[in-house]
Scaffold this active site. Structure first.
Site, PDB file in Angstrom:
ATOM      1  N   SER A   1       0.827  -1.211   0.000  1.00  0.00           N
ATOM      2  CA  SER A   1       0.000   0.000   0.000  1.00  0.00           C
ATOM      3  C   SER A   1       0.858   1.256   0.000  1.00  0.00           C
ATOM      4  CB  SER A   1      -0.943   0.001   1.210  1.00  0.00           C
ATOM      5  OG  SER A   1      -0.258   0.260   2.421  1.00  0.00           O
ATOM      6  N   GLU A   2       1.924   1.278   0.779  1.00  0.00           N
ATOM      7  CA  GLU A   2       2.765   2.472   0.854  1.00  0.00           C
ATOM      8  C   GLU A   2       3.456   2.756  -0.477  1.00  0.00           C
ATOM      9  OE1 GLU A   2       2.887   4.713   3.083  1.00  0.00           O
ATOM     10  OE2 GLU A   2       1.614   3.682   4.543  1.00  0.00           O
ATOM     11  N   ILE A   3       3.930   1.719  -1.141  1.00  0.00           N
ATOM     12  CA  ILE A   3       4.568   1.918  -2.443  1.00  0.00           C
ATOM     13  C   ILE A   3       3.544   2.403  -3.469  1.00  0.00           C
ATOM     14  CG2 ILE A   3       5.804   0.797  -4.331  1.00  0.00           C
ATOM     15  CD1 ILE A   3       7.503   1.124  -1.836  1.00  0.00           C
TER      16      ILE A   3
END
Length: 270
Positions: free
Chosen positions: A38-40
């Site tokens: 999700s962060e990427i």
């Protein structure tokens, strides 16, 4: 904390209590792999666009091992439509390193996490906070917006080092995960309601226009190669809206970066 900082903390918590986006899928997990994905994906991409890609990607690659075992071509195909395809390559390389060097576990050490491909200071701290409740001071665009508006309202050329002083002073030692969720949600509200305070920060760079950019050409080349390989003349025909010299230049860059390979006269995904 002083009075102003205590009032700030209370304000952020109150906003989250009333308006927190608790239903976001990556907020329903403590799995560090899911959180890293999700962060990427969320880098330079709106939340609403990311949700379907996140769900589909984890259906296809549910674990570190499954992603590590996949070819880069498989990963790029799953990534198509999300943009910034270098992120897919870095995530793929990161998964292989987690499997090969860390026994399939995201490191709990901030310093060690920073050694992983594609994992910078914010991403490392975010995964540690969201997965393990480890309190690491971090800054991203929405968090920066909150501190700029509250503590640097009339200032310009504000460095992240200056902001980190307040991030650290207001950082709880318990439930840091939810605190960062609250900051991000309040920051998104501030930008939508009052404009982007990040223009006050020292490192602010306005995002360049996508249409007609090299980034658009790169994305178009990769989309053209999803179904099958193509020759250079065929790519020129498919991408006739773009100048051939620019297409050739970006094709060479994609090959240098390992996002496209060439077999005889045919260009294809790895």
């Amino acid at each position: 904390m002083n009075k102003k900082e205590l009032e700030f903390v209370a304000l952020v918590w109150e906003y989250y209590r009333r308006h927190g986006r608790r239903s976001l899928p990556w907020r329903k997990t403590k799995n560090p792999y899911h959180i890293l994905v999700s962060e990427i994906m969320l880098q330079q991409t709106q939340v609403e666009r990311v949700i379907p890609f996140y769900n589909n990607f984890l259906t296809q690659f549910p674990t570190w091992q499954r992603l590590a075992d996949a070819s880069l071509g498989e990963v790029l195909r799953a990534w198509q439509g999300l943009g910034y395809n270098r992120r897919a390559r870095m995530l793929h390389t990161c998964a292989r390193e987690v499997v090969d060097k860390h026994q399939g576990h995201f490191p709990r050490s901030y310093t060690t996490a920073l050694t992983l491909p594609g994992v910078g200071p914010y991403t490392a701290g975010a995964v540690l906070a969201f997965a393990y409740q480890i309190a690491v001071p971090v800054i991203e665009t929405n968090i920066r917006s909150v501190y700029l508006r509250y503590f640097f309202e009339n200032a310009f050329d504000v460095s992240d080092r200056d902001i980190l002083v307040y991030v650290t002073r207001t950082l709880p030692q318990q439930d840091v995960r939810t605190w960062y969720y609250a900051l991000m949600d309040y920051g998104a509200y501030i930008k939508k309601t009052y404009g982007n305070p990040n223009a006050q920060s020292r490192g602010y760079v306005k995002q360049s226009t996508f249409r007609g950019s090299d980034r658009q050409i790169r994305g178009a080349i990769l989309r053209a190669l999803v179904a099958r390989g193509e020759s250079r003349p065929s790519l020129h025909k498919i991408l006739s809206a773009f100048d051939e010299l620019r297409v050739d230049a970006q094709l060479e860059r994609l090959m240098q970066e390992g996002l496209v390979c060439k077999h005889r006269r045919t260009y294809q995904l790895p």
